[in-house]
Design an enzyme around this catalytic site. Structure first.
Site, PDB file in Angstrom:
ATOM      1  N   GLU A  46      -3.259  -3.529  -4.798  1.00  0.00           N
ATOM      2  CA  GLU A  46      -4.639  -3.781  -5.358  1.00  0.00           C
ATOM      3  C   GLU A  46      -5.145  -2.114  -5.190  1.00  0.00           C
ATOM      4  OE1 GLU A  46      -5.899  -2.729  -2.047  1.00  0.00           O
ATOM      5  OE2 GLU A  46      -4.910  -3.931  -0.836  1.00  0.00           O
ATOM      6  N   HIS A  80       0.823  -1.135   0.045  1.00  0.00           N
ATOM      7  CA  HIS A  80       0.104  -0.066   0.141  1.00  0.00           C
ATOM      8  C   HIS A  80       0.869   1.208  -0.140  1.00  0.00           C
ATOM      9  CE1 HIS A  80      -2.939  -2.704   2.384  1.00  0.00           C
ATOM     10  NE2 HIS A  80      -3.265  -2.831   0.932  1.00  0.00           N
TER      11      HIS A  80
END
Length: 337
Positions: free
Chosen positions: A290, A252
């Site tokens: 993602e 992230h």
């Protein structure tokens, strides 16, 4: 490579600047005011390197520094062919050089060179953490090594003329910075983690206690600019959405400082982050992410660094794009300098 004699310098992790006199046919390197290595260069399909002198106290450093210089100065160079009178036992054992079929000739491959853990990782462990499978929260995965503390990666980016480094987040030291970044409207729209100092202390404390996530601060020239979470995918919420391997890592990413945005900065820190994760454990074969499927800018940056979009899928809180970068693809096409 320059055609006229030139004197220049290239910074090295945890060494002082490496200075050089070079022409198309010769290269001499000086490290910490000590002559390190002198080479004759012969250009063809591959760059042939003939050793004329090496510092007797630093033979391994001399070979490594010469490879680093030649690869960094010419990003298109994929292979160096070394011609050596003596067998370089230490270089062969480490993977720095590979024996050729022709006696006295040894290859340094760019794809192998950037996988050597030193000096990028600094005081890294001498080997990988042993594997023992366990089950936690219903997921079977390897036991994870204790988390590192302090600086974990450092590299000089010759394109930016700046050091890119990664260190672990320290809650007491970084809390206010993390809080300011998360409450930035630009960041908030994607992360949706705005809140008070106490809420963010609780958020970071939970991650600190979680063995599957490592929190990192990215720095340019030792000035913090970004926050990263590196996680083991097998234990993460992403695992049900693809065939996660035991040592896949996920990321992230958050750039908090406005002055360090832009594609040239992303190319530096994203390649450094991925490089660190592949070096941290050689069993890691993929790095995944993602981002929100509508975050076209970030997805574009990731494509530029050789990630590919496997598919889109739905988390409870967002439509996500599954971005994957394989180890082999990264080191074959890496733009590290």
């Amino acid at each position: 490579m320059p055609s006229d004699t030139a004197t220049c310098a290239l910074s090295l992790p945890r060494w002082r600047s490496l200075s050089a006199d070079e022409t198309d046919c010769h290269l001499s390197l000086v490290l910490e005011d000590t002559p390190l290595v002198r080479l004759r260069l012969e250009r063809g399909d591959d760059l042939n390197v003939h050793l004329q002198y090496t510092c007797p106290e630093r033979p391994q450093q001399a070979l490594w520094a010469a490879c680093y210089w030649l690869f960094s100065r010419d990003p298109g160079c994929q292979r160096l062919c070394w011609h050596l009178a003596q067998v370089p036992e230490a270089a062969l054992a480490s993977g720095l050089l590979v024996a050729d079929e022709q006696a006295g000739r040894y290859r340094c491959e760019r794809t192998l060179f950037w996988q050597l853990p030193q000096p990028w990782l600094g005081e890294s462990l001498s080997g990988v953490y042993p594997q023992q499978m366990q089950i936690s929260a219903g997921k079977r995965h390897p036991r994870r090594a204790p988390k590192p503390r302090g600086e974990v990666y450092r590299r000089f980016d010759a394109r930016l003329g700046a050091w890119i480094s990664l260190r672990t987040l320290e809650i007491d030291h970084d809390l206010e910075r993390f809080n300011r970044w998360q409450n930035n409207p630009r960041v908030l729209s994607f992360w949706q983690e705005g809140g008070s100092l106490e809420q963010h202390r609780d958020y970071l404390s939970k991650l600190e206690a979680d063995p599957h996530t490592l929190t990192l601060i990215g720095c340019f020239d030792d000035q913090p600019f970004a926050y990263f979470e590196a996680y083991w995918a097998k234990e993460d919420r992403i695992a049900p959405f693809y065939a996660a391997d035991d040592y896949d890592r996920g990321i992230h990413m958050l750039v908090g400082e406005q002055t360090h945005r832009g594609p040239h900065k992303v190319a530096s820190w994203l390649s450094a982050l991925v490089h660190y994760l592949f070096l941290d454990d050689p069993r890691t074969q993929r790095v995944v992410a993602e981002p929100r499927a509508d975050n076209a800018k970030m997805i574009g940056y990731m494509h530029d660094q050789c990630f590919h979009c496997e598919k889109e899928f739905d988390f409870p809180h967002k439509r996500a794009a599954l971005m994957i970068l394989g180890r082999e693809r990264f080191f074959e096409r890496c733009r590290l300098m």
